[in-house]
Design a protein around this motif. Structure first.
Motif, PDB file in Angstrom:
ATOM      1  N   UNK A  23      17.831  36.285  67.372  1.00 43.39           N
ATOM      2  CA  UNK A  23      18.382  35.629  68.553  1.00 43.39           C
ATOM      3  C   UNK A  23      17.384  35.237  69.564  1.00 43.39           C
ATOM      4  N   UNK A  24      16.048  35.318  69.284  1.00 48.41           N
ATOM      5  CA  UNK A  24      15.189  35.013  70.191  1.00 48.41           C
ATOM      6  C   UNK A  24      14.264  33.837  69.812  1.00 48.41           C
ATOM      7  N   UNK A  25      14.863  32.731  69.152  1.00 48.68           N
ATOM      8  CA  UNK A  25      13.892  31.585  69.055  1.00 48.68           C
ATOM      9  C   UNK A  25      13.754  31.394  67.322  1.00 48.68           C
ATOM     10  N   UNK A  26      13.984  32.204  66.520  1.00 49.33           N
ATOM     11  CA  UNK A  26      13.953  31.783  65.077  1.00 49.33           C
ATOM     12  C   UNK A  26      15.199  31.320  64.822  1.00 49.33           C
ATOM     13  N   UNK A  27      15.248  30.493  63.562  1.00 48.59           N
ATOM     14  CA  UNK A  27      16.784  30.028  63.113  1.00 48.59           C
ATOM     15  C   UNK A  27      17.565  31.374  62.972  1.00 48.59           C
ATOM     16  N   UNK A  28      18.803  31.037  63.131  1.00 46.39           N
ATOM     17  CA  UNK A  28      19.860  31.938  63.307  1.00 46.39           C
ATOM     18  C   UNK A  28      21.111  31.532  63.585  1.00 46.39           C
ATOM     19  N   UNK A  29      22.237  32.653  63.654  1.00 48.21           N
ATOM     20  CA  UNK A  29      23.670  32.158  63.912  1.00 48.21           C
ATOM     21  C   UNK A  29      23.720  30.918  64.792  1.00 48.21           C
ATOM     22  N   UNK A  30      23.300  31.042  65.929  1.00 48.78           N
ATOM     23  CA  UNK A  30      23.662  30.007  66.997  1.00 48.78           C
ATOM     24  C   UNK A  30      22.480  28.610  66.541  1.00 48.78           C
ATOM     25  N   UNK A  31      21.777  28.546  65.679  1.00 45.79           N
ATOM     26  CA  UNK A  31      21.011  27.295  65.386  1.00 45.79           C
ATOM     27  C   UNK A  31      22.185  26.048  64.854  1.00 45.79           C
ATOM     28  N   UNK A  32      21.662  24.914  65.414  1.00 45.37           N
ATOM     29  CA  UNK A  32      22.514  23.815  64.936  1.00 45.37           C
ATOM     30  C   UNK A  32      22.151  23.373  63.619  1.00 45.37           C
ATOM     31  N   UNK A  33      23.448  23.083  62.977  1.00 43.52           N
ATOM     32  CA  UNK A  33      23.150  22.475  61.545  1.00 43.52           C
ATOM     33  C   UNK A  33      22.772  21.072  61.632  1.00 43.52           C
ATOM     34  N   UNK A  34      21.844  20.580  61.055  1.00 51.37           N
ATOM     35  CA  UNK A  34      21.428  19.201  61.223  1.00 51.37           C
ATOM     36  C   UNK A  34      22.206  18.119  60.669  1.00 51.37           C
ATOM     37  N   UNK A  35      22.974  18.667  59.464  1.00 49.89           N
ATOM     38  CA  UNK A  35      23.912  17.990  58.915  1.00 49.89           C
ATOM     39  C   UNK A  35      25.118  17.520  59.560  1.00 49.89           C
ATOM     40  N   UNK A  36      25.614  18.537  60.482  1.00 51.97           N
ATOM     41  CA  UNK A  36      27.005  18.409  61.243  1.00 51.97           C
ATOM     42  C   UNK A  36      26.681  18.503  62.593  1.00 51.97           C
ATOM     43  N   UNK A  37      25.553  18.800  63.123  1.00 53.10           N
ATOM     44  CA  UNK A  37      25.324  18.810  64.522  1.00 53.10           C
ATOM     45  C   UNK A  37      26.047  20.070  65.436  1.00 53.10           C
TER      46      UNK A  37
END
Length: 99
Positions: free
Chosen positions: A74-88
């Motif tokens: 949860x501190x900067x790496x890709x994770x559950x709160x990341x944005x899906x680039x296909x859907x935004x």
């Protein structure tokens, strides 16, 4: 396959010419990738502040230290709160970020 992936990390000390003085400290051992310095924006010391730094147990005058967060952290790496680039949009399920 996840793509693109961001892996947050910080380094301390210098890698020697032989490249044999590196130590990896991964997120599972700590709260964040931020170790010896205060946690950015949080106003508190890093988890391993007493252990990592010049003259400490993991001496950054002797060792090159790489502190990384893990994927799904949860501190900067890709994770559950990341944005899906296909859907935004954000998603809470990491393995469904990119289909």
């Amino acid at each position: 396959m996840l793509s693109p992936v961001t892996l947050a990390y910080e380094t301390y000390g210098e890698l020697n010419d032989k490249k044999d003085n590196a130590i990896l400290i991964a997120h599972a051992f700590s709260e964040t990738r931020t170790q010896p310095d205060s946690c950015e924006g949080e106003g508190k010391p890093g988890w391993w502040d007493a252990m990592i730094g010049p003259g400490k147990a993991i001496d950054t005058d002797q060792y090159f230290v790489l502190c990384s967060n893990v994927i799904a952290g949860c501190k900067g790496s890709t994770g559950p709160s990341s944005v899906n680039p296909k859907t935004g949009s954000r998603t809470a399920v990491i393995f469904r970020l990119w289909e």
